[in-house]
Every structure is written in C-alpha cells, then in structure tokens.
Design a protein around this motif. Structure first.
Motif, PDB file in Angstrom:
ATOM      1  N   MET A  66      21.983  23.004  32.930  1.00 13.68           N
ATOM      2  CA  MET A  66      23.291  22.436  32.712  1.00 13.68           C
ATOM      3  C   MET A  66      24.333  23.530  32.914  1.00 13.68           C
ATOM      4  O   MET A  66      24.260  24.593  32.324  1.00 13.68           O
ATOM      5  N   ALA A  67      25.294  23.263  33.751  1.00 12.86           N
ATOM      6  CA  ALA A  67      26.368  24.218  34.014  1.00 12.86           C
ATOM      7  C   ALA A  67      27.382  24.186  32.881  1.00 12.86           C
ATOM      8  O   ALA A  67      27.679  23.137  32.314  1.00 12.86           O
ATOM      9  N   VAL A  68      27.887  25.354  32.546  1.00 15.79           N
ATOM     10  CA  VAL A  68      28.899  25.475  31.507  1.00 15.79           C
ATOM     11  C   VAL A  68      30.148  26.054  32.139  1.00 15.79           C
ATOM     12  O   VAL A  68      30.081  27.006  32.910  1.00 15.79           O
ATOM     13  N   THR A  69      31.285  25.450  31.840  1.00 19.78           N
ATOM     14  CA  THR A  69      32.547  25.982  32.341  1.00 19.78           C
ATOM     15  C   THR A  69      33.437  26.335  31.163  1.00 19.78           C
ATOM     16  O   THR A  69      33.311  25.769  30.072  1.00 19.78           O
ATOM     17  N   VAL A  70      34.303  27.298  31.400  1.00 22.89           N
ATOM     18  CA  VAL A  70      35.234  27.735  30.370  1.00 22.89           C
ATOM     19  C   VAL A  70      36.553  28.089  31.035  1.00 22.89           C
ATOM     20  O   VAL A  70      36.568  28.634  32.131  1.00 22.89           O
ATOM     21  N   ASN A  71      37.651  27.733  30.401  1.00 23.46           N
ATOM     22  CA  ASN A  71      38.968  28.052  30.928  1.00 23.46           C
ATOM     23  C   ASN A  71      39.548  29.191  30.108  1.00 23.46           C
ATOM     24  O   ASN A  71      39.879  29.017  28.936  1.00 23.46           O
ATOM     25  N   LEU A  72      39.653  30.357  30.726  1.00 24.59           N
ATOM     26  CA  LEU A  72      40.159  31.546  30.051  1.00 24.59           C
ATOM     27  C   LEU A  72      41.586  31.889  30.450  1.00 24.59           C
ATOM     28  O   LEU A  72      42.069  32.977  30.142  1.00 24.59           O
ATOM     29  N   ASP A  73      42.268  30.948  31.106  1.00 18.73           N
ATOM     30  CA  ASP A  73      43.616  31.221  31.611  1.00 18.73           C
ATOM     31  C   ASP A  73      44.565  31.736  30.522  1.00 18.73           C
ATOM     32  O   ASP A  73      45.390  32.603  30.779  1.00 18.73           O
ATOM     33  N   ALA A  74      44.440  31.229  29.313  1.00 18.04           N
ATOM     34  CA  ALA A  74      45.360  31.613  28.236  1.00 18.04           C
ATOM     35  C   ALA A  74      45.164  33.056  27.783  1.00 18.04           C
ATOM     36  O   ALA A  74      46.065  33.631  27.185  1.00 18.04           O
ATOM     37  N   VAL A  75      44.023  33.645  28.074  1.00 11.99           N
ATOM     38  CA  VAL A  75      43.754  35.008  27.606  1.00 11.99           C
ATOM     39  C   VAL A  75      43.689  36.030  28.735  1.00 11.99           C
ATOM     40  O   VAL A  75      43.386  37.198  28.495  1.00 11.99           O
ATOM     41  N   LEU A  76      43.985  35.582  29.957  1.00 13.48           N
ATOM     42  CA  LEU A  76      43.941  36.479  31.112  1.00 13.48           C
ATOM     43  C   LEU A  76      45.274  36.530  31.829  1.00 13.48           C
ATOM     44  O   LEU A  76      45.994  35.532  31.879  1.00 13.48           O
ATOM     45  N   ASP A  77      45.575  37.687  32.400  1.00 17.65           N
ATOM     46  CA  ASP A  77      46.737  37.778  33.275  1.00 17.65           C
ATOM     47  C   ASP A  77      46.486  36.899  34.492  1.00 17.65           C
ATOM     48  O   ASP A  77      45.334  36.725  34.915  1.00 17.65           O
ATOM     49  N   PRO A  78      47.548  36.328  35.063  1.00 17.97           N
ATOM     50  CA  PRO A  78      47.386  35.388  36.181  1.00 17.97           C
ATOM     51  C   PRO A  78      46.516  35.888  37.326  1.00 17.97           C
ATOM     52  O   PRO A  78      45.725  35.118  37.880  1.00 17.97           O
ATOM     53  N   GLU A  79      46.604  37.151  37.680  1.00 20.99           N
ATOM     54  CA  GLU A  79      45.826  37.642  38.829  1.00 20.99           C
ATOM     55  C   GLU A  79      44.321  37.639  38.576  1.00 20.99           C
ATOM     56  O   GLU A  79      43.533  37.740  39.509  1.00 20.99           O
ATOM     57  N   TYR A  80      43.897  37.509  37.329  1.00 19.78           N
ATOM     58  CA  TYR A  80      42.470  37.498  36.994  1.00 19.78           C
ATOM     59  C   TYR A  80      41.955  36.112  36.615  1.00 19.78           C
ATOM     60  O   TYR A  80      40.774  35.944  36.346  1.00 19.78           O
TER      61      TYR A  80
ATOM     62  N   LEU B 237      33.065  35.413  35.586  1.00 19.71           N
ATOM     63  CA  LEU B 237      32.773  36.153  34.359  1.00 19.71           C
ATOM     64  C   LEU B 237      32.203  37.529  34.669  1.00 19.71           C
ATOM     65  O   LEU B 237      32.548  38.513  34.015  1.00 19.71           O
ATOM     66  N   THR B 238      31.364  37.610  35.685  1.00 20.98           N
ATOM     67  CA  THR B 238      30.808  38.898  36.087  1.00 20.98           C
ATOM     68  C   THR B 238      31.905  39.849  36.520  1.00 20.98           C
ATOM     69  O   THR B 238      31.893  41.029  36.155  1.00 20.98           O
ATOM     70  N   ASP B 239      32.868  39.344  37.291  1.00 21.00           N
ATOM     71  CA  ASP B 239      33.988  40.184  37.707  1.00 21.00           C
ATOM     72  C   ASP B 239      34.841  40.590  36.517  1.00 21.00           C
ATOM     73  O   ASP B 239      35.355  41.721  36.461  1.00 21.00           O
ATOM     74  N   LEU B 240      35.014  39.697  35.552  1.00 17.99           N
ATOM     75  CA  LEU B 240      35.837  40.011  34.386  1.00 17.99           C
ATOM     76  C   LEU B 240      35.235  41.127  33.541  1.00 17.99           C
ATOM     77  O   LEU B 240      35.960  41.935  32.963  1.00 17.99           O
ATOM     78  N   VAL B 241      33.927  41.193  33.457  1.00 18.73           N
ATOM     79  CA  VAL B 241      33.278  42.274  32.705  1.00 18.73           C
ATOM     80  C   VAL B 241      33.707  43.627  33.262  1.00 18.73           C
ATOM     81  O   VAL B 241      33.897  44.584  32.515  1.00 18.73           O
ATOM     82  N   ASN B 242      33.894  43.693  34.561  1.00 21.91           N
ATOM     83  CA  ASN B 242      34.267  44.949  35.220  1.00 21.91           C
ATOM     84  C   ASN B 242      35.767  45.101  35.430  1.00 21.91           C
ATOM     85  O   ASN B 242      36.213  46.112  35.970  1.00 21.91           O
ATOM     86  N   ALA B 243      36.542  44.114  35.003  1.00 25.55           N
ATOM     87  CA  ALA B 243      38.000  44.159  35.163  1.00 25.55           C
ATOM     88  C   ALA B 243      38.597  45.117  34.132  1.00 25.55           C
ATOM     89  O   ALA B 243      38.028  45.332  33.062  1.00 25.55           O
ATOM     90  N   PRO B 244      39.752  45.681  34.440  1.00 28.01           N
ATOM     91  CA  PRO B 244      40.394  46.575  33.472  1.00 28.01           C
ATOM     92  C   PRO B 244      40.815  45.810  32.223  1.00 28.01           C
ATOM     93  O   PRO B 244      41.043  44.590  32.266  1.00 28.01           O
ATOM     94  N   VAL B 245      40.888  46.521  31.113  1.00 31.89           N
ATOM     95  CA  VAL B 245      41.295  45.903  29.847  1.00 31.89           C
ATOM     96  C   VAL B 245      42.666  45.243  29.988  1.00 31.89           C
ATOM     97  O   VAL B 245      42.943  44.226  29.370  1.00 31.89           O
ATOM     98  N   SER B 246      43.507  45.796  30.844  1.00 32.05           N
ATOM     99  CA  SER B 246      44.847  45.234  31.055  1.00 32.05           C
ATOM    100  C   SER B 246      44.812  43.851  31.699  1.00 32.05           C
ATOM    101  O   SER B 246      45.834  43.174  31.766  1.00 32.05           O
ATOM    102  N   ALA B 247      43.635  43.390  32.144  1.00 29.02           N
ATOM    103  CA  ALA B 247      43.499  42.028  32.662  1.00 29.02           C
ATOM    104  C   ALA B 247      43.631  41.007  31.542  1.00 29.02           C
ATOM    105  O   ALA B 247      43.921  39.840  31.788  1.00 29.02           O
ATOM    106  N   LEU B 248      43.445  41.454  30.310  1.00 26.95           N
ATOM    107  CA  LEU B 248      43.605  40.570  29.158  1.00 26.95           C
ATOM    108  C   LEU B 248      45.084  40.365  28.892  1.00 26.95           C
ATOM    109  O   LEU B 248      45.857  41.326  28.842  1.00 26.95           O
ATOM    110  N   SER B 249      45.483  39.138  28.742  1.00 30.87           N
ATOM    111  CA  SER B 249      46.882  38.805  28.499  1.00 30.87           C
ATOM    112  C   SER B 249      47.359  39.501  27.231  1.00 30.87           C
ATOM    113  O   SER B 249      46.717  39.431  26.188  1.00 30.87           O
ATOM    114  N   GLY B 250      48.479  40.202  27.342  1.00 33.56           N
ATOM    115  CA  GLY B 250      49.044  40.882  26.189  1.00 33.56           C
ATOM    116  C   GLY B 250      48.652  42.341  26.069  1.00 33.56           C
ATOM    117  O   GLY B 250      49.161  43.036  25.192  1.00 33.56           O
TER     118      GLY B 250
END
Length: 75
Positions: free
Chosen positions: A1-15, A20-33
């Motif tokens: 079963m595929a699971v989806t999640v919307n993380l738009d509210a916690v990420l900067d628009p460019e991310y 999810l694999t790319d987000l693990v390696n993204a800079p901390v500044s990719a997190l909104s705020g």
C-alpha cells in the motif's frame, strides 16, 4: 500500500516537490522557518548540515525522547 504525505506547510517552496530521500539530504534551511543564518548556527554548534543530520542528532533525539516520556509520566 502506497503512503503519501503533504509536507508543503513545513518546507520552503523550492523543496515541496522533493522526494523524502532527497529531503533527508536537503539543507536544514529547506524547513520552513529556518533561515540560512540559523542553519549555519546549527552547523557550527552541532555539525548539523542536512535534515537527516538534524533527525540523527543525539541532542535532538534525547530531547524528543524526554518530551515523549514526560507526556506519559504520571504526575
């Protein structure tokens, strides 16, 4: 079963379209705020450069565990 999640509210628009694999390696500044300056402070203080580093940091993990245990501890 595929699971989806919307993380738009916690990420900067460019991310927001990152995997999810790319987000693990993204800079901390990719997190909104989290500013570039704050991310640099985390890097200098704790060696945290990526979201994965933040998740793996022993101080962060300890703080999360303390919070969780306090939530179930009897008063």
């Amino acid at each position: 079963m595929a699971v989806t999640v919307n993380l738009d509210a916690v990420l900067d628009p460019e991310y927001q379209s990152s995997t999810l694999t790319d987000l693990v390696n993204a800079p901390v500044s990719a997190l909104s705020g989290v500013s570039e300056e704050e991310a640099e402070g985390l890097r200098l203080a704790f060696g945290i450069a990526t979201i994965g580093d933040l998740a793996d940091n022993e101080f962060v993990r300890t703080a999360v565990a303390i919070r969780a245990m306090a939530g179930v501890a009897s008063p």
